[in-house]
Design a protein around this motif. Structure first.
Motif, PDB file in Angstrom:
ATOM      1  N   SER A 227      37.637  31.792  48.106  1.00 52.09           N
ATOM      2  CA  SER A 227      37.783  32.925  47.205  1.00 52.09           C
ATOM      3  C   SER A 227      38.867  33.863  47.707  1.00 52.09           C
ATOM      4  CB  SER A 227      36.454  33.678  47.086  1.00 52.09           C
ATOM      5  OG  SER A 227      35.473  32.858  46.491  1.00 52.09           O
ATOM      6  N   GLN A 228      39.680  34.337  46.782  1.00 52.27           N
ATOM      7  CA  GLN A 228      40.770  35.239  47.129  1.00 52.27           C
ATOM      8  C   GLN A 228      40.900  36.329  46.071  1.00 52.27           C
ATOM      9  OE1 GLN A 228      44.091  32.516  47.116  1.00 52.27           O
ATOM     10  NE2 GLN A 228      43.886  32.046  49.287  1.00 52.27           N
ATOM     11  N   VAL A 229      41.371  37.483  46.508  1.00 58.16           N
ATOM     12  CA  VAL A 229      41.843  38.522  45.597  1.00 58.16           C
ATOM     13  C   VAL A 229      43.254  38.862  46.034  1.00 58.16           C
ATOM     14  CG1 VAL A 229      41.583  40.892  44.789  1.00 58.16           C
ATOM     15  CG2 VAL A 229      39.562  39.464  45.097  1.00 58.16           C
ATOM     16  N   ILE A 230      44.201  38.658  45.136  1.00 61.60           N
ATOM     17  CA  ILE A 230      45.621  38.854  45.435  1.00 61.60           C
ATOM     18  C   ILE A 230      46.131  40.041  44.629  1.00 61.60           C
ATOM     19  CG2 ILE A 230      47.895  37.752  45.452  1.00 61.60           C
ATOM     20  CD1 ILE A 230      46.334  35.043  45.253  1.00 61.60           C
TER      21      ILE A 230
ATOM     22  N   ALA B 273      41.949  37.439  40.840  1.00 58.99           N
ATOM     23  CA  ALA B 273      40.775  36.890  41.512  1.00 58.99           C
ATOM     24  C   ALA B 273      40.782  35.374  41.361  1.00 58.99           C
ATOM     25  CB  ALA B 273      39.509  37.473  40.916  1.00 58.99           C
ATOM     26  N   VAL B 274      40.683  34.672  42.478  1.00 60.51           N
ATOM     27  CA  VAL B 274      40.770  33.213  42.492  1.00 60.51           C
ATOM     28  C   VAL B 274      39.462  32.633  43.033  1.00 60.51           C
ATOM     29  CG1 VAL B 274      42.063  31.223  43.332  1.00 60.51           C
ATOM     30  CG2 VAL B 274      43.248  33.395  42.925  1.00 60.51           C
TER      31      VAL B 274
ATOM     32  N   VAL C  62      41.153  31.384  37.765  1.00 62.87           N
ATOM     33  CA  VAL C  62      41.996  32.519  38.142  1.00 62.87           C
ATOM     34  C   VAL C  62      41.944  33.530  37.013  1.00 62.87           C
ATOM     35  CG1 VAL C  62      44.312  33.299  38.755  1.00 62.87           C
ATOM     36  CG2 VAL C  62      43.542  31.022  39.469  1.00 62.87           C
ATOM     37  N   CYS C  63      41.599  34.768  37.328  1.00 58.52           N
ATOM     38  CA  CYS C  63      41.546  35.792  36.283  1.00 58.52           C
ATOM     39  C   CYS C  63      42.151  37.092  36.791  1.00 58.52           C
ATOM     40  CB  CYS C  63      40.123  36.018  35.792  1.00 58.52           C
ATOM     41  SG  CYS C  63      39.007  36.777  36.983  1.00 58.52           S
TER      42      CYS C  63
ATOM     43  N   LEU D 103      41.399  39.039  51.024  1.00 58.84           N
ATOM     44  CA  LEU D 103      42.230  39.998  50.291  1.00 58.84           C
ATOM     45  C   LEU D 103      43.673  39.821  50.739  1.00 58.84           C
ATOM     46  CD1 LEU D 103      42.246  42.400  48.301  1.00 58.84           C
ATOM     47  CD2 LEU D 103      41.866  43.910  50.268  1.00 58.84           C
ATOM     48  N   ILE D 104      44.540  39.543  49.787  1.00 60.04           N
ATOM     49  CA  ILE D 104      45.924  39.206  50.107  1.00 60.04           C
ATOM     50  C   ILE D 104      46.889  40.185  49.454  1.00 60.04           C
ATOM     51  CG2 ILE D 104      47.727  37.456  49.901  1.00 60.04           C
ATOM     52  CD1 ILE D 104      45.500  35.348  49.815  1.00 60.04           C
ATOM     53  N   ASP D 105      47.724  40.798  50.267  1.00 61.16           N
ATOM     54  CA  ASP D 105      48.796  41.660  49.787  1.00 61.16           C
ATOM     55  C   ASP D 105      50.010  40.765  49.574  1.00 61.16           C
ATOM     56  OD1 ASP D 105      50.858  43.422  49.412  1.00 61.16           O
ATOM     57  OD2 ASP D 105      50.304  44.763  51.046  1.00 61.16           O
TER      58      ASP D 105
END
Length: 205
Positions: A4-7, A16-17, A34-35, A164-166
């Motif tokens: 899970s990721q939030v970019i 959100a992945v 992916v949304c 969490l990805i910047d």
């Protein structure tokens, strides 16, 4: 196993992945793998993005440049750790007033209540601002289930193994625990994390 990721980037919504999304009513929200999640506060499809960030000229840069050092409050059996930067004023700590005081008169007295009560209170903190140390171990990860819970008229409560990805290597301060709160009203000075601005803005969504 999918991760899970939030970019996020400076001008974009959250992406959100592979992350379950749960509404403020506790019911799952059906989303694709992916949304896009609104972070400007203006979407008519909250919590989903409808492109309003482009119309309003949203800029997701951090304004608060001050990142205080972690605060340690040592007791006989437990040390309370407070990250003032991540605090967004949820107020659960006030339920144990003998230890944490009140909103107007906060305090940190780790010997003023049983350790189990302090731990239970700290684990209610959605932002990760509070954690604790017992012995040599720092406890800040508590969630077995990975999901994003939409706070009613408030932030996105991220829980579990979410990275969490910047995406633009900005100067954002990113939380390190397995739970954190992301601003979705557009008003936080600590973007992407929530600073409680939704209360002042009387944000709805």
């Amino acid at each position: 196993m999918k991760k899970s990721q939030v970019i996020f980037s400076t001008y974009s919504p959250y992406m959100a992945v592979d992350t379950e999304l749960v509404g403020s009513d506790g019911k799952p929200i059906a989303t694709p793998r992916v949304c896009s999640l609104c972070r400007c506060g203006e979407s008519a499809m909250k919590p989903l993005c409808d492109g309003s960030h482009a119309k309003v000229g949203f800029v997701g840069k951090r304004e608060d440049a001050n990142k205080p050092a972690l605060e340690y409050y040592r007791g006989q059996d437990i040390t309370i750790v407070f990250d003032r930067y991540l605090c967004m004023g949820a107020g659960y700590c006030g339920e144990l007033e003998a230890v944490f005081g009140t909103h107007d008169q906060p305090k940190y007295e780790p010997d003023a209540a049983p350790v189990d009560d302090i731990i239970a209170t700290i684990r209610k903190c959605p932002s990760g601002a509070l954690s604790y140390i017992i012995g040599e171990e720092h406890f800040k990860n508590y969630y077995d289930e990975t999901r994003i819970v939409v706070g009613k008229d408030g932030p996105l409560n991220c829980q579990g193994a979410i990275t969490l990805i910047d995406d633009q290597d900005s100067d954002a301060f990113l939380p390190a625990a397995d739970h954190f709160t992301l601003c979705r009203c557009g008003g936080s000075k600590k973007k992407p994390v929530c600073d409680g601005s939704h209360e002042k803005k009387e944000f709805k969504g």
